[in-house]
Design a protein around this motif. Structure first.
Motif, PDB file in Angstrom:
ATOM      1  N   ARG A   1       9.320  39.759  64.769  1.00  0.00           N
ATOM      2  CA  ARG A   1      10.231  38.643  64.488  1.00  0.00           C
ATOM      3  C   ARG A   1       9.630  37.821  63.359  1.00  0.00           C
ATOM      4  O   ARG A   1       8.626  37.139  63.541  1.00  0.00           O
ATOM      5  CB  ARG A   1      10.422  37.775  65.725  1.00  0.00           C
ATOM      6  N   VAL A   2      10.234  37.901  62.187  1.00  0.00           N
ATOM      7  CA  VAL A   2       9.706  37.220  61.006  1.00  0.00           C
ATOM      8  C   VAL A   2       9.960  35.726  61.121  1.00  0.00           C
ATOM      9  O   VAL A   2      11.085  35.279  61.332  1.00  0.00           O
ATOM     10  CB  VAL A   2      10.331  37.795  59.717  1.00  0.00           C
ATOM     11  N   LEU A   3       8.884  34.939  60.986  1.00  0.00           N
ATOM     12  CA  LEU A   3       8.977  33.477  60.995  1.00  0.00           C
ATOM     13  C   LEU A   3       9.109  32.921  59.585  1.00  0.00           C
ATOM     14  O   LEU A   3       9.822  31.954  59.358  1.00  0.00           O
ATOM     15  CB  LEU A   3       7.722  32.854  61.605  1.00  0.00           C
ATOM     16  N   GLU A   4       8.362  33.515  58.665  1.00  0.00           N
ATOM     17  CA  GLU A   4       8.326  32.960  57.318  1.00  0.00           C
ATOM     18  C   GLU A   4       7.949  34.043  56.320  1.00  0.00           C
ATOM     19  O   GLU A   4       7.206  34.965  56.645  1.00  0.00           O
ATOM     20  CB  GLU A   4       7.305  31.820  57.257  1.00  0.00           C
ATOM     21  N   ARG A   5       8.472  33.861  55.104  1.00  0.00           N
ATOM     22  CA  ARG A   5       8.141  34.769  54.006  1.00  0.00           C
ATOM     23  C   ARG A   5       7.677  33.948  52.823  1.00  0.00           C
ATOM     24  O   ARG A   5       8.182  32.875  52.553  1.00  0.00           O
ATOM     25  CB  ARG A   5       9.367  35.592  53.607  1.00  0.00           C
ATOM     26  N   ASN A   6       6.705  34.481  52.110  1.00  0.00           N
ATOM     27  CA  ASN A   6       6.200  33.895  50.877  1.00  0.00           C
ATOM     28  C   ASN A   6       5.780  32.435  51.024  1.00  0.00           C
ATOM     29  O   ASN A   6       6.118  31.592  50.200  1.00  0.00           O
ATOM     30  CB  ASN A   6       7.216  34.053  49.745  1.00  0.00           C
TER      31      ASN A   6
ATOM     32  N   GLU B   1      -1.004  32.555  48.823  1.00  0.00           N
ATOM     33  CA  GLU B   1       0.282  32.876  49.442  1.00  0.00           C
ATOM     34  C   GLU B   1       0.082  33.877  50.573  1.00  0.00           C
ATOM     35  O   GLU B   1      -0.762  34.765  50.502  1.00  0.00           O
ATOM     36  CB  GLU B   1       1.206  33.493  48.393  1.00  0.00           C
ATOM     37  N   ILE B   2       0.886  33.698  51.618  1.00  0.00           N
ATOM     38  CA  ILE B   2       0.975  34.682  52.692  1.00  0.00           C
ATOM     39  C   ILE B   2       2.355  35.308  52.574  1.00  0.00           C
ATOM     40  O   ILE B   2       3.369  34.609  52.598  1.00  0.00           O
ATOM     41  CB  ILE B   2       0.785  34.034  54.081  1.00  0.00           C
ATOM     42  N   ASP B   3       2.409  36.636  52.445  1.00  0.00           N
ATOM     43  CA  ASP B   3       3.681  37.312  52.218  1.00  0.00           C
ATOM     44  C   ASP B   3       4.617  37.195  53.412  1.00  0.00           C
ATOM     45  O   ASP B   3       5.788  36.856  53.248  1.00  0.00           O
ATOM     46  CB  ASP B   3       3.457  38.792  51.887  1.00  0.00           C
ATOM     47  N   ILE B   4       4.124  37.500  54.603  1.00  0.00           N
ATOM     48  CA  ILE B   4       4.971  37.498  55.803  1.00  0.00           C
ATOM     49  C   ILE B   4       4.169  36.947  56.971  1.00  0.00           C
ATOM     50  O   ILE B   4       3.004  37.313  57.165  1.00  0.00           O
ATOM     51  CB  ILE B   4       5.453  38.923  56.159  1.00  0.00           C
ATOM     52  N   VAL B   5       4.805  36.062  57.744  1.00  0.00           N
ATOM     53  CA  VAL B   5       4.255  35.606  59.021  1.00  0.00           C
ATOM     54  C   VAL B   5       5.270  36.038  60.070  1.00  0.00           C
ATOM     55  O   VAL B   5       6.460  35.698  59.969  1.00  0.00           O
ATOM     56  CB  VAL B   5       4.065  34.074  59.055  1.00  0.00           C
ATOM     57  N   ALA B   6       4.814  36.808  61.058  1.00  0.00           N
ATOM     58  CA  ALA B   6       5.761  37.370  62.027  1.00  0.00           C
ATOM     59  C   ALA B   6       5.117  37.510  63.398  1.00  0.00           C
ATOM     60  O   ALA B   6       3.921  37.776  63.516  1.00  0.00           O
ATOM     61  CB  ALA B   6       6.245  38.739  61.551  1.00  0.00           C
ATOM     62  N   TRP B   7       5.956  37.336  64.407  1.00  0.00           N
ATOM     63  CA  TRP B   7       5.522  37.601  65.782  1.00  0.00           C
ATOM     64  C   TRP B   7       5.610  39.087  66.064  1.00  0.00           C
ATOM     65  O   TRP B   7       6.623  39.716  65.779  1.00  0.00           O
ATOM     66  CB  TRP B   7       6.408  36.861  66.789  1.00  0.00           C
ATOM     67  N   ASP B   8       4.558  39.637  66.613  1.00  0.00           N
ATOM     68  CA  ASP B   8       4.552  41.003  67.143  1.00  0.00           C
ATOM     69  C   ASP B   8       4.247  40.837  68.622  1.00  0.00           C
ATOM     70  O   ASP B   8       3.085  40.710  69.013  1.00  0.00           O
ATOM     71  CB  ASP B   8       3.494  41.853  66.448  1.00  0.00           C
TER      72      ASP B   8
END
Length: 129
Positions: A36-41, A48-55
């Motif tokens: 579940r992607v929380l944030e991009r770029n 920069e963090i490209d993707i922050v996501a819940w796994d």
């Protein structure tokens, strides 16, 4: 390591477009596997963090590298020690900017997107840090 191969659009991609294309493929690939992607770029002064996501219950901070053709090497080759050190420093800054988010488990992942003509291969390495 997981890997998947898909068909890429029949057009050439230049650097900026190639990076965006790779991130789009990475997000689609991750979401298809339950992330579940929380944030991009996400950006701050240090990077920069490209993707922050819940796994599941783990918050993953994901670096995406995209390469085209065989001459540029494998995308994972672009993940240097300096890049991993920068990612390690960016994670606490992300949490400082998002005090509403808490996670018991955190990891840094990398996703490689390799575009070779009409084919796209996606590879994922979880927990590189």
């Amino acid at each position: 390591m997981e890997q998947d191969v898909q068909r890429a659009p029949g057009r050439s991609l230049r650097n900026g477009r190639l990076g965006r294309f790779g991130e789009e493929r990475a997000v689609a690939w991750l979401e298809a596997r339950g992330f579940r992607v929380l944030e991009r770029n996400w950006r701050c002064a240090r990077g920069e963090i490209d993707i922050v996501a819940w796994d599941s219950c783990t918050l993953a901070f994901i670096e995406v590298k995209t390469r085209s053709g065989a001459a540029t090497g494998h995308p994972f080759e672009a993940i240097t020690a300096a890049k991993l050190t920068r990612m390690r420093r960016l994670v606490p800054e992300w949490f400082d900017a998002h005090p509403e988010v808490s996670a018991r488990a955190v990891r840094v992942d990398v996703v490689a997107v390799h575009v070779d003509g009409p084919r796209t291969a996606v590879e994922h390495l979880a927990g590189v840090l």
